[in-house]
Design an enzyme around this catalytic site. Sequence first.
Site, PDB file in Angstrom:
ATOM      1  N   LYS A 115       0.862  -1.185   0.000  1.00 29.67           N
ATOM      2  CA  LYS A 115       0.000   0.000   0.000  1.00 29.67           C
ATOM      3  C   LYS A 115       0.901   1.239   0.000  1.00 29.67           C
ATOM      4  O   LYS A 115       1.705   1.441   0.915  1.00 29.67           O
ATOM      5  CB  LYS A 115      -0.859  -0.040   1.259  1.00 29.67           C
ATOM      6  CG  LYS A 115      -2.179   0.683   1.141  1.00 29.67           C
ATOM      7  CD  LYS A 115      -2.973   0.383   2.410  1.00 29.67           C
ATOM      8  CE  LYS A 115      -4.316   1.038   2.421  1.00 29.67           C
ATOM      9  NZ  LYS A 115      -4.952   0.914   3.735  1.00 29.67           N
ATOM     10  N   CYS A 116       0.777   2.037  -1.050  1.00 28.44           N
ATOM     11  CA  CYS A 116       1.614   3.237  -1.200  1.00 28.44           C
ATOM     12  C   CYS A 116       0.717   4.468  -1.200  1.00 28.44           C
ATOM     13  O   CYS A 116      -0.392   4.435  -1.742  1.00 28.44           O
ATOM     14  CB  CYS A 116       2.363   3.208  -2.527  1.00 28.44           C
ATOM     15  SG  CYS A 116       3.576   1.885  -2.644  1.00 28.44           S
TER      16      CYS A 116
END
Length: 220
Positions: free
Chosen positions: A83-84
């Site tokens: 998750k960025c």
Amino acid sequence: MKIFLDTANIDDIRKYNDMGLLDGITTNPSLLAKEGGDPHAAMEEITRIIKGDVSLEVVSTDYDGMMEEGKKLREYGEHVVVKCPMTGDGLKACKSFSEQGIPVNVTLVFSANQALLAAKAGAKYVSPFIGRLDDIGHTGMDLIREIKQVFSNYDFKTEILVASVRHPQHVVDAAKIGADVVTLPAAVLAKMLGHSLTDKGLKAFLADWNKLQSELSNKA
Ligand code: E4P
């Protein structure tokens, strides 16, 4: 529509997973902090319980840091989605991970343009936060409708993961629009499951059954 649980609480994950309801999990640093304890142990445990996609978020804000962290997070399993955040560095990391076959969830999306850019960078999921938009007087669900239209116009494969869900009506609305995934706090999933008429109906069925049993035993 896929259902993810938006939590790092192991008991809730086990509970709803045992009912066969969970297609995956999303976590974030705040959710891990809320549970206390060792976040790495929690992430390891979650990835052990859940076989579907588990989004684990990087806390670095620069490209190199995100790449290093993301690779470490993937050691928990092939089903880990990195998750960025929706930033320039986050998109650059998204592109690199995606080219390596590592799925990315781009988080903190608040506009259709951000979703479009995340899709261009190869994201597997975009996470628009609808509740937080509602909180500031917008209609979060309008964003889901917009993203849905943009993605279908150009046949993007990126999935719309509806995040920051606050109540069951959000889920119904997201499903009507055709969002791919909703990620739910356990409290919202619990509310979806229950209905006062179900409880009332069950109580009446059992009362009638018990009445019949006592009539039969009185006759015997
Ligand atoms: C999504 O991945 C986020 O973890 C989450 O949905 C944020 O929700 P909140 O606005 O309730 O913190």
